[in-house]
Design a protein around this motif. Structure first.
Motif, short mmCIF file in Angstrom:
data_model
loop_
_atom_site.label_atom_id
_atom_site.label_comp_id
_atom_site.label_asym_id
_atom_site.label_seq_id
_atom_site.Cartn_x
_atom_site.Cartn_y
_atom_site.Cartn_z
N GLU A 134 0.84 -1.19 0.00
CA GLU A 134 0.00 0.00 0.00
C GLU A 134 0.88 1.24 0.00
OE1 GLU A 134 -3.36 2.20 2.80
OE2 GLU A 134 -3.01 0.03 2.99
N VAL A 135 0.64 2.15 -0.95
CA VAL A 135 1.48 3.33 -1.09
C VAL A 135 0.60 4.58 -1.20
CG1 VAL A 135 3.26 1.97 -2.27
CG2 VAL A 135 1.60 3.24 -3.63
N SER A 136 1.17 5.69 -0.78
CA SER A 136 0.48 6.97 -0.93
C SER A 136 1.35 8.00 -1.62
CB SER A 136 0.05 7.49 0.45
OG SER A 136 1.17 7.65 1.29
N ARG A 137 2.60 7.62 -1.92
CA ARG A 137 3.54 8.54 -2.58
C ARG A 137 4.21 7.84 -3.76
NH1 ARG A 137 6.71 9.85 2.97
NH2 ARG A 137 6.73 7.57 2.88
N ILE A 138 4.52 8.62 -4.78
CA ILE A 138 5.21 8.09 -5.96
C ILE A 138 6.52 7.44 -5.56
CG2 ILE A 138 6.33 8.68 -8.13
CD1 ILE A 138 3.35 8.86 -8.39
N ARG A 139 7.23 8.05 -4.64
CA ARG A 139 8.51 7.51 -4.18
C ARG A 139 8.34 6.10 -3.62
NH1 ARG A 139 10.92 10.28 1.06
NH2 ARG A 139 9.21 9.04 1.93
N ASP A 140 7.30 5.91 -2.83
CA ASP A 140 7.05 4.59 -2.24
C ASP A 140 6.66 3.57 -3.31
OD1 ASP A 140 7.57 5.81 0.16
OD2 ASP A 140 5.46 6.01 0.73
N ALA A 141 5.91 4.01 -4.30
CA ALA A 141 5.52 3.11 -5.39
C ALA A 141 6.76 2.61 -6.14
CB ALA A 141 4.58 3.83 -6.35
N LYS A 142 7.71 3.50 -6.37
CA LYS A 142 8.94 3.11 -7.08
C LYS A 142 9.78 2.16 -6.22
CE LYS A 142 9.34 7.23 -10.00
NZ LYS A 142 10.16 8.43 -10.35
N CYS B 155 4.37 -7.41 -6.55
CA CYS B 155 3.59 -7.85 -7.70
C CYS B 155 2.52 -6.83 -8.06
CB CYS B 155 2.97 -9.21 -7.44
SG CYS B 155 1.71 -9.24 -6.15
N ALA B 156 2.23 -5.88 -7.15
CA ALA B 156 1.27 -4.82 -7.42
C ALA B 156 1.36 -3.80 -6.29
CB ALA B 156 -0.15 -5.38 -7.52
N ILE B 157 0.71 -2.65 -6.49
CA ILE B 157 0.59 -1.66 -5.43
C ILE B 157 -0.88 -1.28 -5.29
CG2 ILE B 157 2.90 -0.68 -5.59
CD1 ILE B 157 1.72 1.60 -7.28
N VAL B 158 -1.28 -0.95 -4.07
CA VAL B 158 -2.62 -0.44 -3.84
C VAL B 158 -2.50 1.00 -3.38
CG1 VAL B 158 -2.66 -1.45 -1.51
CG2 VAL B 158 -4.79 -0.74 -2.59
N LEU B 159 -3.23 1.89 -4.03
CA LEU B 159 -3.10 3.31 -3.76
C LEU B 159 -3.96 3.70 -2.57
CD1 LEU B 159 -3.28 4.77 -7.38
CD2 LEU B 159 -1.31 3.84 -6.15
N ILE C 133 -3.80 -1.02 -8.00
CA ILE C 133 -5.09 -1.31 -7.37
C ILE C 133 -5.58 -0.03 -6.70
CG2 ILE C 133 -6.26 -2.71 -5.63
CD1 ILE C 133 -3.82 -4.69 -5.93
N ALA C 134 -6.86 0.26 -6.83
CA ALA C 134 -7.45 1.40 -6.11
C ALA C 134 -8.73 0.94 -5.44
CB ALA C 134 -7.72 2.56 -7.06
N ARG C 135 -9.05 1.57 -4.31
CA ARG C 135 -10.18 1.15 -3.48
C ARG C 135 -11.45 1.95 -3.78
NH1 ARG C 135 -6.26 1.47 1.43
NH2 ARG C 135 -5.55 -0.70 1.67
N VAL C 136 -12.57 1.27 -3.58
CA VAL C 136 -13.88 1.94 -3.57
C VAL C 136 -14.62 1.51 -2.32
CG1 VAL C 136 -14.02 2.03 -6.08
CG2 VAL C 136 -15.04 0.09 -4.87
N ARG C 137 -15.60 2.31 -1.93
CA ARG C 137 -16.44 1.92 -0.80
C ARG C 137 -17.33 0.74 -1.18
NH1 ARG C 137 -18.82 7.78 0.52
NH2 ARG C 137 -18.21 8.08 -1.65
N VAL C 138 -17.64 -0.07 -0.21
CA VAL C 138 -18.49 -1.25 -0.45
C VAL C 138 -19.82 -0.81 -1.05
CG1 VAL C 138 -19.76 -3.12 0.64
CG2 VAL C 138 -17.41 -2.61 1.37
N GLY C 139 -20.16 -1.40 -2.19
CA GLY C 139 -21.44 -1.13 -2.83
C GLY C 139 -21.50 0.12 -3.68
N HIS C 140 -20.40 0.89 -3.75
CA HIS C 140 -20.44 2.18 -4.48
C HIS C 140 -20.12 1.94 -5.96
CE1 HIS C 140 -20.40 6.38 -5.28
NE2 HIS C 140 -20.37 6.74 -4.01
N VAL D 290 0.51 -11.67 0.20
CA VAL D 290 0.17 -10.78 1.31
C VAL D 290 0.02 -9.34 0.85
CG1 VAL D 290 1.36 -12.23 3.01
CG2 VAL D 290 2.61 -10.36 1.90
N PHE D 291 -0.81 -8.60 1.59
CA PHE D 291 -0.87 -7.14 1.49
C PHE D 291 -0.03 -6.56 2.64
CE2 PHE D 291 -4.49 -8.15 -1.05
CZ PHE D 291 -4.72 -7.06 -1.89
N VAL D 292 0.75 -5.54 2.33
CA VAL D 292 1.61 -4.90 3.32
C VAL D 292 1.20 -3.45 3.46
CG1 VAL D 292 3.99 -4.38 3.99
CG2 VAL D 292 3.50 -6.45 2.67
N GLY D 293 1.01 -2.99 4.69
CA GLY D 293 0.52 -1.64 4.94
C GLY D 293 1.54 -0.55 4.69
N PRO D 294 1.09 0.70 4.62
CA PRO D 294 1.97 1.82 4.27
C PRO D 294 2.97 2.17 5.36
CG PRO D 294 -0.19 2.63 4.89
CD PRO D 294 -0.31 1.14 4.83
#
Length: 294
Positions: A47-55, A63-67, A96-103, A250-254
């Motif tokens: 899980e990333v919130s910055r371009i630097r972390d994504a790189k 294998c992927a990033i979640v924004l 990967i990007a998140r949405v609210r459940v049902g939205h 696994v998913f790894v937190g920011p």
């Protein structure tokens, strides 16, 4: 990234989804489900919130990033769509990007801007308390969270291409609930595997899922889609533990990116996922990655 514009997740080749030329992800997911019995395992999503972390994550072998972005009670919604193009330009691994459940509308927006996977996430909260998104209406594959086998199979019935068995994702380093939930899922699958047809029919009725889906899960001895764990996974040892329990990744937190050397930590986690059954290899990954951990 391969020359034919494909990307690999968990040793599977996925088409790189573009706004101008999208693939039929529903066919991709059907093919994925049909080939699950012999699926190679291994993968870490950061899980990333910055371009630097994504790189950093890409360089480390994610294998992927979640924004993500800062979430508060007044801002629990999908990421600003204008940021997605910046991440897509910075890295070549799936996004990967998140949405609210049902939205449904948030999901339509993310599909339109070209994310590779949509995560219908409880982290952001619930927009529709009665209904999850009907994934069959989308070409972009979905990831969904669950805490038990019944929830997992319900999301798969809706069309989820990946299940994220989760613990308490908001508490850094608390892996106990994740372990409990993963063990629960695996134990129920083992029970299904040994059930007669009549017992399977009764069990599927109790958890409220189609009997054929429950029977398929029992025959395979695992979920019929990609199965990751999330919540409290912050070290290589945590990641290897989840793999030992039977997860595909696994998913790894920011919070991982706040350590003194996030590349070493990320690389150690990737190595632990890929070599989880080799204690010596995991020990090396831990030794390299644990510097600065409190």
């Amino acid at each position: 990234m391969d020359e034919d514009a494909t990307v690999r997740v968990c040793n599977f080749t996925f088409p790189r989804i573009q706004v101008q030329s999208r693939v039929n992800a529903s066919r991709m997911c059907t093919s994925l489900i049909s080939s699950r019995t012999h699926m190679p395992r291994g993968g870490a999503i950061f899980e990333v919130s910055r371009i630097r972390d994504a790189k950093i994550a890409e360089k480390a072998g994610a294998c992927a990033i979640v924004l993500s972005q800062s979430i508060c009670f007044c801002n629990s919604r999908m990421i600003d769509p204008s940021l997605i193009a910046k991440f897509k330009a910075a890295v070549s691994i799936p996004i990967i990007a998140r949405v609210r459940v049902g939205h449904v509308v948030e999901a339509e927006i993310l599909q339109a801007v070209g994310v590779d996977f949509i995560d219908e996430s409880e982290i952001l909260g619930t927009a529709d308390k009665e209904n999850h998104i009907n994934k069959g209406d989308f070409t972009c594959p979905f990831i969904c969270g669950s805490t038990n086998l019944g929830e997992a199979l319900e999301r798969i019935k809706e069309g989820a291409a990946m299940i994220r068995t989760q613990g308490i994702e908001s508490i850094c380093g608390d892996i106990a609930k994740t372990v409990r939930n993963v063990r629960s899922v695996m134990e129920d699958i083992r029970l299904l595997h040994n059930m007669s047809e009549g017992e399977c029919l009764e069990f599927s009725g109790k958890i409220g899922v189609p009997s054929d889906l429950a029977a398929q899960t029992g025959r395979m001895g695992r979920l019929p889609v990609v199965h990751f764990a999330a919540g409290g996974i912050v070290t290589p040892a945590d990641a290897a533990f989840m793999m030992r329990l039977g997860c595909d990744g696994v998913f790894v937190g920011p919070e991982m990116f706040d350590c003194p050397d996030p590349y070493k930590r990320a690389r150690g986690i990737v190595e632990a996922v890929n070599r989880y059954d080799d204690p010596n290899a995991v020990a090396v990954a831990v030794a390299v990655a644990m510097s600065g951990l409190n």
